[in-house]
Design a protein around this motif. Structure first.
Motif, short mmCIF file in Angstrom:
data_model
loop_
_atom_site.label_atom_id
_atom_site.label_comp_id
_atom_site.label_asym_id
_atom_site.label_seq_id
_atom_site.Cartn_x
_atom_site.Cartn_y
_atom_site.Cartn_z
N GLN A 1 -18.43 22.50 -47.03
CA GLN A 1 -19.79 22.72 -46.54
C GLN A 1 -20.86 22.20 -47.69
O GLN A 1 -20.61 22.39 -48.73
CB GLN A 1 -19.97 24.17 -46.03
CG GLN A 1 -20.06 25.39 -47.15
CD GLN A 1 -20.00 26.46 -46.64
OE1 GLN A 1 -19.21 26.82 -45.66
NE2 GLN A 1 -20.65 27.40 -47.26
N GLY A 2 -22.06 22.11 -46.94
CA GLY A 2 -23.28 21.94 -47.99
C GLY A 2 -23.89 23.13 -48.20
O GLY A 2 -23.49 24.27 -47.84
N SER A 3 -25.16 23.08 -48.69
CA SER A 3 -26.05 24.03 -48.78
C SER A 3 -26.46 24.81 -47.69
O SER A 3 -26.98 24.44 -46.72
CB SER A 3 -27.42 23.47 -49.78
OG SER A 3 -28.44 24.54 -49.69
N ALA A 4 -26.57 26.04 -47.80
CA ALA A 4 -27.13 27.15 -46.65
C ALA A 4 -28.64 27.22 -46.66
O ALA A 4 -29.07 27.88 -45.93
CB ALA A 4 -26.52 28.57 -47.17
N VAL B 1 -13.57 15.83 -48.96
CA VAL B 1 -14.26 16.56 -47.90
C VAL B 1 -13.27 17.15 -46.82
O VAL B 1 -12.61 16.37 -46.00
CB VAL B 1 -15.32 15.60 -47.03
CG1 VAL B 1 -16.19 16.34 -46.24
CG2 VAL B 1 -16.11 14.84 -48.01
N MET B 2 -13.77 18.08 -46.62
CA MET B 2 -12.63 18.82 -45.45
C MET B 2 -13.69 19.32 -44.40
O MET B 2 -14.79 18.57 -44.22
CB MET B 2 -11.84 20.37 -46.04
CG MET B 2 -11.04 20.03 -47.06
SD MET B 2 -9.33 19.42 -46.19
CE MET B 2 -8.64 20.82 -45.45
N TRP B 3 -13.59 20.62 -44.02
CA TRP B 3 -14.66 20.72 -42.79
C TRP B 3 -14.85 22.50 -42.81
O TRP B 3 -14.26 23.26 -43.20
CB TRP B 3 -14.12 20.25 -41.41
CG TRP B 3 -12.78 20.88 -41.05
CD1 TRP B 3 -12.26 22.13 -40.78
CD2 TRP B 3 -11.33 20.20 -41.46
NE1 TRP B 3 -11.02 22.34 -40.90
CE2 TRP B 3 -10.29 21.12 -41.04
CE3 TRP B 3 -11.31 18.98 -41.67
CZ2 TRP B 3 -9.06 20.68 -41.00
CZ3 TRP B 3 -9.98 18.60 -41.75
CH2 TRP B 3 -8.86 19.26 -41.64
N THR B 4 -16.10 22.64 -42.19
CA THR B 4 -16.50 24.06 -41.75
C THR B 4 -15.79 24.57 -40.60
O THR B 4 -15.33 25.69 -40.39
CB THR B 4 -18.08 24.08 -41.73
OG1 THR B 4 -18.54 23.49 -42.94
CG2 THR B 4 -18.55 25.82 -41.58
N ALA B 5 -15.91 23.58 -39.71
CA ALA B 5 -15.05 23.88 -38.43
C ALA B 5 -14.59 22.47 -37.92
O ALA B 5 -15.15 21.48 -38.10
CB ALA B 5 -16.04 24.62 -37.44
N ILE B 6 -13.38 22.84 -37.03
CA ILE B 6 -12.83 21.64 -36.51
C ILE B 6 -12.74 21.60 -34.95
O ILE B 6 -12.55 22.82 -34.35
CB ILE B 6 -11.53 21.44 -37.30
CG1 ILE B 6 -10.87 19.89 -36.54
CG2 ILE B 6 -10.49 22.51 -37.18
CD1 ILE B 6 -9.72 19.69 -37.59
N GLY B 7 -12.97 20.44 -34.23
CA GLY B 7 -13.09 20.54 -32.78
C GLY B 7 -11.95 20.64 -31.97
O GLY B 7 -12.04 21.30 -30.84
N LEU B 8 -10.68 20.32 -32.65
CA LEU B 8 -9.57 20.32 -31.81
C LEU B 8 -9.74 19.40 -30.76
O LEU B 8 -9.15 19.82 -29.58
CB LEU B 8 -8.96 21.75 -31.37
CG LEU B 8 -8.78 22.79 -32.60
CD1 LEU B 8 -8.25 24.10 -31.79
CD2 LEU B 8 -8.09 22.19 -33.57
N ALA C 1 -23.12 23.27 -42.36
CA ALA C 1 -21.84 23.13 -41.89
C ALA C 1 -21.44 21.40 -41.67
O ALA C 1 -22.26 20.82 -41.44
CB ALA C 1 -21.94 23.55 -40.28
N ILE C 2 -20.13 21.51 -41.77
CA ILE C 2 -19.47 20.01 -41.77
C ILE C 2 -18.59 20.28 -40.44
O ILE C 2 -17.78 20.79 -40.63
CB ILE C 2 -18.67 19.65 -42.89
CG1 ILE C 2 -19.83 19.38 -44.22
CG2 ILE C 2 -18.04 18.33 -42.72
CD1 ILE C 2 -18.99 19.16 -45.39
N LEU C 3 -18.87 19.46 -39.47
CA LEU C 3 -18.16 19.62 -38.06
C LEU C 3 -17.32 18.31 -38.16
O LEU C 3 -17.54 17.29 -38.31
CB LEU C 3 -19.03 19.55 -37.10
CG LEU C 3 -20.09 20.65 -36.98
CD1 LEU C 3 -20.77 20.86 -35.74
CD2 LEU C 3 -19.41 22.19 -37.43
N CYS C 4 -15.86 18.64 -37.71
CA CYS C 4 -14.89 17.65 -37.74
C CYS C 4 -14.45 17.20 -36.20
O CYS C 4 -14.06 18.22 -35.43
CB CYS C 4 -13.61 17.95 -38.41
SG CYS C 4 -12.31 16.66 -38.46
#
Ligand SMILES: [Zn+2]
Length: 234
Positions: free
Chosen positions: A35-38, A158-165, A186-189
């Protein structure tokens, strides 16, 4: 007694290894961010496993709203669909490295890992002229040798904050799932392909993006590339 202690140690070791391999916030085996900065109302949409024949439909939606995203592409797919890889880059989106053939890299040798990463790096650079600086491991699985390959190739994990499945849920469910997790940085995948499949069905991804992008903009979020999210001065 010592057997109980040994068993407990083995469990702990296994748990730590599992976290290191798959934990989205882990940097134990290979360094990565999730994730990036809050402090900024900005997020990053990311799409894995492309380019695919469906990628241009996503590009149209992103262009309609004037937003940028990051595409983690596989070398095999880039070589098969070079015009689409170039279209992604020409539209101002960021391209990241998602290995050459999308193999699960756990238990693989250091040489195999380096080759998978460097071939994708070459395919992206030779096709688009862009040198990727971001890397996402297939299935989010990190393994020994990845840390060194990332360093040699200048890649940030880079991973993710949340993944969409999005490979198994319908568009509405993907959208609901991701919007529940949205927060600053947030980084969304999501996925604009399915591994190295030549004709992937990404209907649910497209439906989710069509819903999410205008909603996120209404909520005041900026949609940025991962590099912009991590380093706002870019
Ligand atoms: Zn993938």
């Amino acid at each position: 007694m010592w057997m109980a202690a040994a068993s407990a140690l083995a469990c702990t070791t296994t748990g730590v290894l599992a976290y290191g391999v798959r934990g989205r916030s882990s940097s134990l085996i290979a360094p990565s961010v999730c994730q990036g900065s809050a402090d900024r109302r900005a997020i990053a949409l990311t799409f894995d496993d492309g380019p695919s024949p469906a990628t241009p439909r996503l590009l149209e939606i992103l262009e309609k709203y004037g937003v940028k995203a990051t595409f983690f592409e596989c070398g095999v797919n880039v070589r098969r669909l070079p015009q689409i890889a170039r279209a992604v880059s020409d539209a101002g989106h960021e391209i990241g490295n998602h290995t050459d053939t999308h193999r699960m890299l756990s238990l693989r040798s250091t040489d195999v890992i380096r080759r998978e990463m460097s071939r994708a790096q070459d395919a992206i650079r030779d096709t688009t002229g862009f040198t990727a600086t971001l890397f996402r491991a297939p299935y989010g699985v990190r393994w020994f040798g990845m840390r060194q390959a990332q360093r040699e190739l200048g890649l940030t994990g880079v991973m993710w904050t949340a993944i969409g499945l999005d490979w198994k849920l319908d568009g509405a469910a993907v959208s609901r799932r991701l919007l529940r997790s949205v927060k600053n940085g947030a980084i969304l995948c999501l996925h604009d392909g399915r591994g190295i499949s030549t004709q992937p069905d990404v209907t649910s991804t497209i439906e989710a993006v069509r819903t999410m992008v205008p909603f996120l903009l209404d909520q005041g979020f900026r949609l940025e590339t991962v590099s912009q999210l991590l380093c706002p001065t870019i």
